[in-house]
Design a protein around this motif. Sequence first.
Motif, PDB file in Angstrom:
ATOM      1  N   CYS A 115       0.622  -1.170   0.047  1.00 46.41           N
ATOM      2  CA  CYS A 115       0.048   0.145   0.153  1.00 46.41           C
ATOM      3  C   CYS A 115       0.844   1.469   0.284  1.00 46.41           C
ATOM      4  O   CYS A 115      -0.021   1.908   0.037  1.00 46.41           O
ATOM      5  N   LYS A 116       2.424   1.115   0.181  1.00 46.18           N
ATOM      6  CA  LYS A 116       3.098   1.912   0.208  1.00 46.18           C
ATOM      7  C   LYS A 116       4.045   1.589  -1.263  1.00 46.18           C
ATOM      8  O   LYS A 116       4.185   1.076  -1.164  1.00 46.18           O
ATOM      9  N   ALA A 117       4.064   3.170  -1.715  1.00 43.44           N
ATOM     10  CA  ALA A 117       4.966   3.210  -2.652  1.00 43.44           C
ATOM     11  C   ALA A 117       6.493   3.415  -2.297  1.00 43.44           C
ATOM     12  O   ALA A 117       7.229   4.414  -1.151  1.00 43.44           O
ATOM     13  N   SER A 118       7.284   2.903  -2.834  1.00 43.42           N
ATOM     14  CA  SER A 118       8.970   3.431  -2.413  1.00 43.42           C
ATOM     15  C   SER A 118       9.147   2.371  -3.833  1.00 43.42           C
ATOM     16  O   SER A 118       9.104   2.319  -4.990  1.00 43.42           O
ATOM     17  N   LEU A 119      11.084   3.025  -3.963  1.00 40.36           N
ATOM     18  CA  LEU A 119      12.151   2.522  -4.615  1.00 40.36           C
ATOM     19  C   LEU A 119      11.448   1.184  -5.223  1.00 40.36           C
ATOM     20  O   LEU A 119      11.619   1.185  -6.298  1.00 40.36           O
ATOM     21  N   ASP A 120      12.029   0.258  -4.167  1.00 39.73           N
ATOM     22  CA  ASP A 120      11.057  -1.180  -4.799  1.00 39.73           C
ATOM     23  C   ASP A 120      10.365  -1.835  -4.852  1.00 39.73           C
ATOM     24  O   ASP A 120       9.873  -2.672  -5.824  1.00 39.73           O
ATOM     25  N   TRP A 121       8.640  -1.284  -4.858  1.00 33.89           N
ATOM     26  CA  TRP A 121       6.935  -1.136  -4.947  1.00 33.89           C
ATOM     27  C   TRP A 121       6.395   0.149  -5.460  1.00 33.89           C
ATOM     28  O   TRP A 121       5.986   1.211  -4.836  1.00 33.89           O
ATOM     29  N   PRO A 122       6.743   0.745  -6.874  1.00 35.21           N
ATOM     30  CA  PRO A 122       6.324   1.996  -6.805  1.00 35.21           C
ATOM     31  C   PRO A 122       5.504   2.491  -7.916  1.00 35.21           C
ATOM     32  O   PRO A 122       4.800   2.940  -8.203  1.00 35.21           O
ATOM     33  N   TYR A 123       4.441   0.884  -7.339  1.00 35.34           N
ATOM     34  CA  TYR A 123       3.227   0.633  -7.693  1.00 35.34           C
ATOM     35  C   TYR A 123       1.404   1.683  -7.739  1.00 35.34           C
ATOM     36  O   TYR A 123       0.747   1.041  -7.698  1.00 35.34           O
ATOM     37  N   ALA A 124       1.915   1.106  -5.953  1.00 35.91           N
ATOM     38  CA  ALA A 124       1.178   1.990  -5.384  1.00 35.91           C
ATOM     39  C   ALA A 124       0.229   3.366  -5.392  1.00 35.91           C
ATOM     40  O   ALA A 124       1.067   4.261  -5.674  1.00 35.91           O
ATOM     41  N   GLY A 125      -0.531   3.053  -6.004  1.00 38.18           N
ATOM     42  CA  GLY A 125      -1.208   4.271  -5.995  1.00 38.18           C
ATOM     43  C   GLY A 125      -1.863   4.756  -7.528  1.00 38.18           C
ATOM     44  O   GLY A 125      -2.297   5.331  -8.257  1.00 38.18           O
ATOM     45  N   GLN A 126      -0.731   4.087  -8.383  1.00 40.40           N
ATOM     46  CA  GLN A 126      -0.735   3.952  -9.653  1.00 40.40           C
ATOM     47  C   GLN A 126      -2.407   3.943 -11.032  1.00 40.40           C
ATOM     48  O   GLN A 126      -2.481   2.421 -10.753  1.00 40.40           O
ATOM     49  N   LYS A 127      -3.270   4.534 -11.526  1.00 44.49           N
ATOM     50  CA  LYS A 127      -4.269   4.250 -11.999  1.00 44.49           C
ATOM     51  C   LYS A 127      -4.193   2.916 -13.123  1.00 44.49           C
ATOM     52  O   LYS A 127      -4.686   2.598 -13.382  1.00 44.49           O
ATOM     53  N   LYS A 128      -2.620   3.185 -14.074  1.00 45.53           N
ATOM     54  CA  LYS A 128      -2.608   2.635 -14.655  1.00 45.53           C
ATOM     55  C   LYS A 128      -2.255   1.377 -14.645  1.00 45.53           C
ATOM     56  O   LYS A 128      -2.463  -0.318 -14.971  1.00 45.53           O
ATOM     57  N   HIS A 129      -1.277   0.992 -13.233  1.00 49.59           N
ATOM     58  CA  HIS A 129      -1.845  -0.774 -12.507  1.00 49.59           C
ATOM     59  C   HIS A 129      -2.635  -0.558 -11.620  1.00 49.59           C
ATOM     60  O   HIS A 129      -2.576  -2.172 -11.914  1.00 49.59           O
ATOM     61  N   GLU A 130      -3.809   0.244 -11.662  1.00 52.39           N
ATOM     62  CA  GLU A 130      -5.053  -0.494 -10.363  1.00 52.39           C
ATOM     63  C   GLU A 130      -5.807  -1.265 -11.587  1.00 52.39           C
ATOM     64  O   GLU A 130      -5.720  -2.505 -12.003  1.00 52.39           O
ATOM     65  N   LEU A 131      -5.693  -0.294 -12.423  1.00 51.38           N
ATOM     66  CA  LEU A 131      -6.404  -0.732 -13.823  1.00 51.38           C
ATOM     67  C   LEU A 131      -6.269  -2.492 -14.776  1.00 51.38           C
ATOM     68  O   LEU A 131      -6.531  -3.576 -14.710  1.00 51.38           O
ATOM     69  N   ARG A 132      -5.028  -1.923 -14.743  1.00 51.00           N
ATOM     70  CA  ARG A 132      -4.168  -3.731 -15.229  1.00 51.00           C
ATOM     71  C   ARG A 132      -4.685  -4.787 -14.069  1.00 51.00           C
ATOM     72  O   ARG A 132      -4.511  -5.506 -14.427  1.00 51.00           O
ATOM     73  N   PHE A 133      -4.415  -4.671 -12.570  1.00 53.53           N
ATOM     74  CA  PHE A 133      -4.368  -5.440 -11.490  1.00 53.53           C
ATOM     75  C   PHE A 133      -5.686  -6.051 -12.127  1.00 53.53           C
ATOM     76  O   PHE A 133      -6.478  -7.143 -11.723  1.00 53.53           O
ATOM     77  N   LYS A 134      -7.108  -5.013 -11.828  1.00 54.96           N
ATOM     78  CA  LYS A 134      -8.370  -5.461 -12.253  1.00 54.96           C
ATOM     79  C   LYS A 134      -8.594  -6.811 -13.353  1.00 54.96           C
ATOM     80  O   LYS A 134      -9.459  -7.482 -13.001  1.00 54.96           O
ATOM     81  N   VAL A 135      -8.208  -6.052 -14.093  1.00 51.89           N
ATOM     82  CA  VAL A 135      -8.382  -6.763 -15.890  1.00 51.89           C
ATOM     83  C   VAL A 135      -7.446  -8.580 -15.106  1.00 51.89           C
ATOM     84  O   VAL A 135      -7.814  -9.298 -15.274  1.00 51.89           O
ATOM     85  N   PHE A 136      -6.372  -8.403 -14.912  1.00 51.17           N
ATOM     86  CA  PHE A 136      -5.343  -9.361 -14.951  1.00 51.17           C
ATOM     87  C   PHE A 136      -6.429 -10.448 -13.452  1.00 51.17           C
ATOM     88  O   PHE A 136      -6.790 -11.879 -13.789  1.00 51.17           O
TER      89      PHE A 136
END
Length: 332
Positions: free
Chosen positions: A225-246
């Motif tokens: 749930c927290k964006a960081s250097l190792d996990w920068p995807y938290a809160g990204q709109k594109k990633h959220e859409l891709r994940f829901k579809v996946f």
Amino acid sequence: MQHMEECKPEADNELCEAEPESSKILIHLLEGNAFVWNVEDARKIREKHGLIGKLVGALVRKPQQNTRLGLPLGLLPEETRLLVEIGAATLVCGCIKEKEHADLSDLHLQDSTSFSTAVLEESSKAEGETFKRFLLNSYEEQRQLALEEKRHTLERLSESIIKGRSKQKRRHGKREEEPMESCSHGPIKELQNLEETFHFPEEAMMVQIPTARTNLHSIEEVDLCKASLDWPYAGQKKHELRFKVFRDLWQKGYYLTSGNKFGGDFLVYPGDPMRFHAHYIAICHPQDEEIPLSYIITAGRLGTNVKKTVLLCSSNEEGLVTYTSLQWSGLQ
């Protein structure tokens, strides 16, 4: 163009039950990339959870070819998040110990890039020293095993050795000068001070090729749930859409891989990609954004050329995923 609510009439797969902490898969993160180093974990990801990933490591015996690759297994961000959310995996990353952090703080680095480079250099030195200690410990262990084997062999053959040496001396007309060795119950001279005289060459040492990376430095768990250097995807709109579809396609029983080579987000397979060709090219697009007509034509032609159906995937605010398939009907 055909509107699709579901691609497959099968019931959704049930989410896997959360596994105990001791049996969870460890996914190592490095600057946004996820890797699995353990071969049993990689097998479990494919066979039990129906996720594919991609082997990205060079084979030890053939490091200069890229036709067949080995561990680690690289995972898509969506695969990584799904494994964590179903309770099958834990995200971890390497962290600097307090002493190492104090040493690096003395460098007075000006930007995050320099800091990251210094961290990697410091980590590489620590890993090199740890590997040297691992080789030294392995050599000592193998030397001890070889020494015990040598001792047992000499003890088992000592009587035969004594008799053979006695015959040789009698053949040459020499007197018995070593009464202890001539006695069948006494030790032969090779057994005396064997610990000091035994030599085990380093060239004879077996070097273990690990299937999982040893924890050479301390690790810490990463919060999705927290964006960081190792996990920068938290809160990204594109990633959220891709994940829901996946996640939606995965729950319907499909296998998914990256769709970059066909210009999409995912390639969708009806079964394991080792047995089936992909049936769909999934392209994720926000529901509230217009799609240029030229983009639709391009995607439709691409799907026709590679004999796959293009899926335009979107999601509403409630998380419901809808699909629109693109197929050329041909000239009538």
